[in-house]
Design a protein around this motif. Structure first.
Motif, mmCIF file in Angstrom:
data_model
loop_
_atom_site.group_PDB
_atom_site.id
_atom_site.type_symbol
_atom_site.label_atom_id
_atom_site.label_comp_id
_atom_site.label_asym_id
_atom_site.label_seq_id
_atom_site.Cartn_x
_atom_site.Cartn_y
_atom_site.Cartn_z
ATOM 1 N N GLY A 130 0.783 -1.224 0.000
ATOM 2 C CA GLY A 130 0.000 0.000 0.000
ATOM 3 C C GLY A 130 0.819 1.280 0.000
ATOM 4 N N ASP A 131 2.141 1.157 -0.003
ATOM 5 C CA ASP A 131 3.023 2.328 0.077
ATOM 6 C C ASP A 131 4.177 2.125 -0.900
ATOM 7 N N VAL A 132 4.179 2.883 -1.982
ATOM 8 C CA VAL A 132 5.178 2.676 -3.034
ATOM 9 C C VAL A 132 6.600 2.865 -2.503
ATOM 10 N N ALA A 133 6.812 3.881 -1.673
ATOM 11 C CA ALA A 133 8.152 4.122 -1.130
ATOM 12 C C ALA A 133 8.615 2.937 -0.280
ATOM 13 N N GLU A 134 7.700 2.408 0.528
ATOM 14 C CA GLU A 134 8.028 1.247 1.361
ATOM 15 C C GLU A 134 8.286 0.021 0.481
ATOM 16 N N CYS A 135 7.476 -0.141 -0.550
ATOM 17 C CA CYS A 135 7.636 -1.260 -1.482
ATOM 18 C C CYS A 135 9.017 -1.223 -2.139
ATOM 19 N N ARG A 136 9.409 -0.049 -2.615
ATOM 20 C CA ARG A 136 10.719 0.081 -3.262
ATOM 21 C C ARG A 136 11.851 -0.194 -2.269
ATOM 22 N N SER B 299 17.282 -14.539 -9.309
ATOM 23 C CA SER B 299 17.153 -14.914 -10.721
ATOM 24 C C SER B 299 16.861 -13.684 -11.567
ATOM 25 N N ARG B 300 17.269 -13.753 -12.812
ATOM 26 C CA ARG B 300 17.066 -12.643 -13.724
ATOM 27 C C ARG B 300 15.765 -12.820 -14.510
ATOM 28 N N LEU B 301 15.317 -11.726 -15.117
ATOM 29 C CA LEU B 301 14.162 -11.756 -16.010
ATOM 30 C C LEU B 301 14.493 -10.954 -17.255
ATOM 31 N N ASN B 302 13.846 -11.300 -18.372
ATOM 32 C CA ASN B 302 13.890 -10.373 -19.491
ATOM 33 C C ASN B 302 13.140 -9.111 -19.058
ATOM 34 N N ARG B 303 13.688 -7.951 -19.374
ATOM 35 C CA ARG B 303 13.192 -6.688 -18.811
ATOM 36 C C ARG B 303 11.686 -6.509 -19.039
ATOM 37 N N VAL B 304 11.039 -5.998 -18.001
ATOM 38 C CA VAL B 304 9.602 -5.793 -18.092
ATOM 39 C C VAL B 304 9.214 -4.545 -17.305
ATOM 40 N N GLU B 305 8.323 -3.758 -17.878
ATOM 41 C CA GLU B 305 7.797 -2.565 -17.224
ATOM 42 C C GLU B 305 6.549 -2.958 -16.440
ATOM 43 N N THR B 306 6.550 -2.660 -15.147
ATOM 44 C CA THR B 306 5.437 -3.077 -14.314
ATOM 45 C C THR B 306 5.334 -2.174 -13.094
ATOM 46 N N ARG B 307 4.491 -2.559 -12.124
ATOM 47 C CA ARG B 307 4.345 -1.756 -10.916
ATOM 48 C C ARG B 307 5.008 -2.448 -9.728
ATOM 49 N N CYS B 308 5.324 -1.661 -8.708
ATOM 50 C CA CYS B 308 6.080 -2.181 -7.570
ATOM 51 C C CYS B 308 5.342 -3.321 -6.866
ATOM 52 N N ALA B 309 4.031 -3.204 -6.713
ATOM 53 C CA ALA B 309 3.274 -4.236 -6.011
ATOM 54 C C ALA B 309 3.379 -5.590 -6.703
ATOM 55 N N THR B 310 3.367 -5.587 -8.029
ATOM 56 C CA THR B 310 3.518 -6.832 -8.778
ATOM 57 C C THR B 310 4.895 -7.431 -8.543
ATOM 58 N N VAL B 311 5.916 -6.589 -8.534
ATOM 59 C CA VAL B 311 7.287 -7.067 -8.317
ATOM 60 C C VAL B 311 7.449 -7.633 -6.912
ATOM 61 N N LEU B 312 6.858 -6.981 -5.929
ATOM 62 C CA LEU B 312 6.999 -7.462 -4.551
ATOM 63 C C LEU B 312 6.401 -8.856 -4.387
#
Length: 249
Positions: free
Chosen positions: A72-78, A114-127
């Motif tokens: 719920g907090d982008v700064a905290e997520c990052r 692990s690595r990924l092929n680069r993808v543009e997404t949002r922080c919540a999805t990455v977390l």
């Protein structure tokens, strides 16, 4: 003096004693809780609800609370992702319209292990992806395949489009329209093997068992999961989504 009148002071004294004991216990309990939850207190971070989520920490009953706060907090997520060693380069938020855009936007190229092929997404999805990779994918690879996962293959997260179904386009907007989902098609292992859902999902071999185990495990970290057994549209990928009501198929 009647027997009832004689009992009243005794009962009053007993009630006051009980209230005093309860108040003392509550006071000592609050004091103990304050000592435990202090930043320098003895409680480990993964048991302390006031501390930041750590991706690599053991999962406890507190983990979900810490994760929801970070989601719920982008700064905290990052900050959580940075601490975990996740390569998620920040980008300006994308604002298209009420249906499409990315809040907490960035470019993902590496999870903790692990690595990924680069993808543009949002922080919540990455977390959510980082928690799944650390707590499900890597342990399953070691247990069932005797190696680790070196890279994960994805085919997209953000896509400003309507939902697709087996009957064609749906009138509702896809979760991809706000990068609330990511599609995973396979893995590359540290020993050189390449796994894809399209060719390795079915069967009785360890590779198929591994893919099915990480599919089931993804349901613990994402709110909606669709895989090859759901329908033909998902025959070649896992659809891992932040939103939804716990559907896993």
């Amino acid at each position: 003096m009647s027997e009832e009148k004689q009992r009243r002071p005794v009962l009053r004294w007993a009630a006051l004693s009980v209230l005093s004991a309860i108040s003392s216990a509550a006071l000592f309990g609050l004091l103990g809780l304050w000592l435990l939850l202090r930043p320098d207190g003895p409680l480990p971070d993964h048991w302390n609800p006031t501390k930041r989520l750590t991706v690599a920490a053991p999962v406890t009953i507190v983990t979900r609370f810490q994760m929801m706060r970070a989601l719920g907090d982008v700064a905290e997520c990052r900050a959580v992702l940075d601490q975990a060693g996740v390569a998620f380069a920040p980008m300006n938020d994308l604002e298209v319209d009420e249906n499409c855009g990315i809040a907490g936007r960035g470019q993902l190229s590496k999870l903790a292990n692990s690595r990924l092929n680069r993808v543009e997404t949002r922080c919540a999805t990455v977390l959510r992806l980082a928690m799944w990779e650390h707590h499900v994918v890597q342990p399953a690879a070691q247990d069932l395949l005797g190696t680790s996962v070196s890279s994960i293959t994805q085919i997209g997260s953000y896509n400003c489009r309507k939902m697709r179904t087996s009957r064609g386009s749906d009138g509702r907007w896809s979760s991809h329209a706000k990068a609330n989902a990511i599609d995973i098609t396979g893995m590359r292992l540290a020993d050189g093997r390449r796994l894809s859902l399209l060719k390795d999902w079915d069967g009785d071999d360890p590779e198929a068992a591994f893919l099915r185990k990480i599919w089931r495990g993804s349901c613990d970290w994402f709110r909606l999961v669709l895989g090859p057994d759901y329908n033909q549209l998902h025959a070649d990928h896992f659809h891992l989504e932040n939103t939804g009501w716990g559907f896993c198929r």
